[in-house]
Enzyme design. Structure first.
Site, PDB file in Angstrom:
ATOM      1  CG  ASP A   1      -1.698   1.236   1.456  1.00  0.00           C
ATOM      2  OD1 ASP A   1      -1.633   2.142   0.588  1.00  0.00           O
ATOM      3  OD2 ASP A   1      -2.390   1.332   2.489  1.00  0.00           O
TER       4      ASP A   1
ATOM      5  CE  LYS B   1      -1.663   6.965  -3.494  1.00  0.00           C
ATOM      6  NZ  LYS B   1      -2.192   5.994  -2.507  1.00  0.00           N
TER       7      LYS B   1
ATOM      8  CD  GLU C   1      -5.025   3.619  -2.539  1.00  0.00           C
ATOM      9  OE1 GLU C   1      -5.888   4.391  -2.059  1.00  0.00           O
ATOM     10  OE2 GLU C   1      -3.888   4.001  -2.872  1.00  0.00           O
TER      11      GLU C   1
ATOM     12  CG  ASP D   1      -9.083   5.256   2.032  1.00  0.00           C
ATOM     13  OD1 ASP D   1      -8.632   5.774   3.076  1.00  0.00           O
ATOM     14  OD2 ASP D   1      -8.363   4.744   1.158  1.00  0.00           O
TER      15      ASP D   1
HETATM   16  P1  ADP Z   1      -2.884   7.374   3.982  1.00  0.00           P
HETATM   17  O1  ADP Z   1      -3.876   6.437   3.376  1.00  0.00           O
HETATM   18  O2  ADP Z   1      -3.175   8.815   3.679  1.00  0.00           O
HETATM   19  O3  ADP Z   1      -1.475   7.007   3.728  1.00  0.00           O
HETATM   20  P2  ADP Z   1      -3.469   6.295   6.682  1.00  0.00           P
HETATM   21  O4  ADP Z   1      -4.576   5.410   6.283  1.00  0.00           O
HETATM   22  O5  ADP Z   1      -2.261   5.646   7.245  1.00  0.00           O
HETATM   23  O6  ADP Z   1      -3.067   7.333   5.574  1.00  0.00           O
HETATM   24  O7  ADP Z   1      -4.077   7.318   7.765  1.00  0.00           O
HETATM   25  C1  ADP Z   1      -3.295   8.246   8.419  1.00  0.00           C
HETATM   26  C2  ADP Z   1      -4.166   9.069   9.336  1.00  0.00           C
HETATM   27  O8  ADP Z   1      -4.801   8.209  10.275  1.00  0.00           O
HETATM   28  C3  ADP Z   1      -3.381  10.090  10.141  1.00  0.00           C
HETATM   29  O9  ADP Z   1      -4.059  11.329  10.125  1.00  0.00           O
HETATM   30  C4  ADP Z   1      -3.382   9.492  11.527  1.00  0.00           C
HETATM   31  O10 ADP Z   1      -3.275  10.472  12.549  1.00  0.00           O
HETATM   32  C5  ADP Z   1      -4.724   8.821  11.564  1.00  0.00           C
HETATM   33  N1  ADP Z   1      -4.803   7.816  12.641  1.00  0.00           N
HETATM   34  C6  ADP Z   1      -4.006   6.751  12.812  1.00  0.00           C
HETATM   35  N2  ADP Z   1      -4.350   6.113  13.957  1.00  0.00           N
HETATM   36  C7  ADP Z   1      -5.387   6.802  14.511  1.00  0.00           C
HETATM   37  C8  ADP Z   1      -6.185   6.659  15.701  1.00  0.00           C
HETATM   38  N3  ADP Z   1      -5.956   5.678  16.568  1.00  0.00           N
HETATM   39  N4  ADP Z   1      -7.156   7.562  15.914  1.00  0.00           N
HETATM   40  C9  ADP Z   1      -7.380   8.564  15.050  1.00  0.00           C
HETATM   41  N5  ADP Z   1      -6.674   8.759  13.932  1.00  0.00           N
HETATM   42  C10 ADP Z   1      -5.685   7.896  13.659  1.00  0.00           C
HETATM   43 MG    MG Z   2      -4.513   4.882   2.250  1.00  0.00          MG
END
Ligand code: ADP
Ligand code: MG
Length: 632
Positions: free
Chosen positions: A25, A87, A189, A211
């Protein structure tokens, strides 16, 4: 001499070899790598036990590169050499990011001709393309996987957003190649998330994938039928994600400080970063706890010590939650569905861990969303399952998922019209062919213009590529048969070929469009095609009438030049010329029926001229030959 291993035909020499395949991913905020071990899809961790690799790359002074947490930690001290959210720039030209003034990097256009105007980012070690930067993230994941699995990878499935266009997909593949990773397949995705939940094991169903990542919100509506996931609709907000919740906490902290110290001085860049990091930690903590203590020391010596509780947090972020529902509504409307037709809702992205998001989604869809897999891992888990199948570790009866084209693809035809060859939402891989012919007598070259979009006119679609077929044997207009084949591979990459059927002459182009389309652009193109359908139909009719008229004028002009003086009386000649003039005049209008009538009239009144010409040429051909030499 080495011994050769001999096996029965059709039998593999090493039947139990397990191919090392992973799912990746490649996220805007975080990236992950997963694999199937003992039948279970699992995310691989680094040596510190981290599953998530922040998608951050920092170029160091000694030509070294830092990726992940270390790079992220230096974001505020070395912002121009520390690239986040790369990205967003994949497959993009400078033109595509014109209005992103708040980004700290200096963008330059890639002067390499091959790159078709793609952008680059200036760093201390030179200009870096988004492809190269992403390759650093992929290399780190590859090393992590090879260490964990104890061998070289056979290949990887890499996920991309459903709305990614040709250029963005190609850029992702290029990054993988640069990282030494063999791409088994690019996978959407939302499709990967659906696979992780085993939704592909059902026979039919409509699923919504919600998402919410770090900086982007994507909603996708998928329909599973006969083992194929079709993207019915996508929507979202490319500037909404978990980061916005951090920012709200950050603003709230500042308000609290200013209540106590009214003329508090503006924050330094570093303090801002520090408070944003503290805000993110508080947000994540509040997902499982009632309140969060926020403490830190700012550079001016001020000590922050504040408590934030869930109800305060929910209150000042509720409108961010609501903001996700508009695109959601639109996607469901575009898919032509009502809420009760949706069989399941999948939550993806770290930000969907927040309880008020979960409630809002459950309320909206009137059903509990699927949450038992970690939302920030689910895409990688699904990609790993797909990689395992593609690498040949499972029996072939496991279905291979297919994706669909986001926009129609076609060719320019006479009159600036677009002939669609592959319709939007065709399942991939796909190949479609259509025959075209020459417009003029003796035409020996043909040029092809490949377009993407839903509209009828070339000017309203996006130009992807142009190529030519030269050396066609001279024939009468309409006699040559040129078969044009459009082929899109499983990763969504397009190649177009043209073959003249009688001579076997061939030419082709692999489409690497100069710029990608943003998701908004795709959305807008679709919207305008729906709105413009009626206008387009009329415009097409006019263009078609004009092309028909031009074709007739062309052939009559030729015939008149050749034979008018020999065959026609001065009056007849005059009559035809004046009708030709009349048609030329009417052709300029946009009244397709009037053009058609005038064309028909000219056609009728030149019939006897054509017949007499034919007789004359037959007589000429027969002159001086005796009947025996004619093969009749
Ligand atoms: P992307 O798809 O953009 O790469 P992610 O799916 O990894 O990102 O999501 C990242 C976001 O998720 C960040 O803003 C992070 O702070 C939030 N996040 C991760 N864990 C938690 C949690 N336990 N509670 C709230 N937000 C969270
Ligand atoms: Mg993502």
């Amino acid at each position: 001499m080495a011994l050769l291993q001999i096996s029965e035909p059709g039998m593999s020499a090493a039947p139990h070899k397990h191919n090392l395949a992973v799912g990746i991913d490649l996220g805007t905020t975080n990236s992950l790598v997963a694999t199937v071990r003992s039948g279970m899809s699992t995310v691989l961790q680094d040596e510190h036990g981290h599953a998530l690799l922040p998608s951050v790359v920092r170029y160091l002074e000694n030509n070294g590169v830092e990726v992940g947490h270390d790079a992220q930690a230096q974001q505020s001290t070395d912002p121009t050499n520390t690239i986040v959210s790369v990205k967003r720039f994949m497959g993009r030209g400078l033109k595509d990011i014109a209005n992103r003034a708040h980004i700290p990097y200096r963008f330059v256009e890639n002067t390499n001709k091959e790159s078709n105007g793609m952008l680059q980012i200036e760093t201390r070690v030179g200009n870096k393309s988004p492809v190269e930067i992403s390759a650093e993230i992929l290399k780190t994941l590859r090393t992590r996987a090879e260490k964990a699995l104890g061998g070289e990878l056979t290949g990887a499935v890499i996920t991309v957003p459903a709305y990614f266009d040709e250029a963005q997909r190609q850029a992702t593949k290029d990054a993988a190649r640069l990282a030494g990773i063999h791409v088994l397949r690019l996978l959407n995705e939302p499709t990967a998330a659906a696979v992780a939940y085993g939704l592909d094991n059902a026979s039919e169903g409509v699923y919504v994938i919600y998402d919410l990542g770090g900086g982007t919100f994507d909603i996708s509506v998928l329909r599973l039928s006969k083992g194929v996931f079709e993207v019915l609709a996508t929507n979202g907000d490319s500037a909404l994600g978990g980061d916005d919740f951090d920012h709200r906490i950050f603003c709230w902290i500042l308000d609290q400080i200013r209540l106590k110290v009214p003329n508090f001085s503006p924050l330094s860049e570093e303090d801002t970063r520090l408070l944003l990091t503290k805000s993110r930690q508080a947000k994540e903590w509040l997902t499982d706890n009632y309140e969060s203590q926020i403490t830190c020391k700012l550079s001016n010596g001020y000590f922050v010590d504040i408590t934030l509780n869930v109800s305060q947090f929910n209150e000042f972020t509720q409108n961010l939650v609501s903001k996700t529902l508009n695109p959601t509504r639109k996607a469901i409307r575009d898919a032509g569905l009502s809420l009760d037709e949706i069989n399941g809702v999948v939550l993806v992205g770290g930000a969907t861990r927040m309880p008020h998001i979960r409630h809002a989604v459950a309320d909206f869809f009137k059903q509990e969303p699927l949450t038992n897999l970690d939302p920030d891992k689910v895409v990688a888990l699904g990609a790993a399952i797909q990689a395992n199948v593609l690498a040949g570790n499972r029996s072939d009866k496991d279905l291979l998922l297919l994706d669909v084209t986001p926009l129609s693809l076609g060719l320019e035809t006479m009159g600036g019209l677009v002939e669609k060859i592959i319709p939007r939402n065709a399942t991939l891989p796909v190949a479609r062919a259509q025959e075209f012919t020459t417009f003029k007598d003796g035409q020996t070259a043909m040029s092809f213009h490949v377009l993407q979009g839903e509209r009828e006119l070339v000017s309203d679609c996006r130009s992807l590529a142009k190529f030519e077929l030269r050396g066609i044997p001279p024939m009468a207009a309409g006699a040559a048969r040129i078969r044009v084949t459009f082929q899109i591979d499983a990763d969504g990459l397009l190649s177009v070929s043209a073959k003249e059927q009688t001579s076997g002459l061939e030419s082709h182009v692999v489409v690497k469009p100069s710029y990608g389309l943003s998701d908004e652009e795709i959305g807008n193109m679709l919207k305008s095609s729906f709105l413009a359908a009626e206008n387009d139909k009329q415009a097409r009719a006019v263009r078609e009438a004009q092309v028909e008229a031009a074709r007739l004028l062309e052939s009559i002009t030729f015939a008149m030049d050749q034979d008018a003086d020999k065959i026609l009386s001065p009056d007849e000649k005059e009559a035809i010329y004046s009708q030709m003039e009349a048609l030329k005049e009417i052709m300029k209008s946009d009244d397709s029926q009037a053009i058609n009538r005038a064309t028909e009239k000219l056609n009728k009144s030149t019939e006897s001229f054509a017949a007499r010409r034919m007789d004359a040429s037959v007589t000429k051909a027969l002159a001086g030959q005796n009947l025996d030499s004619l093969e009749i």
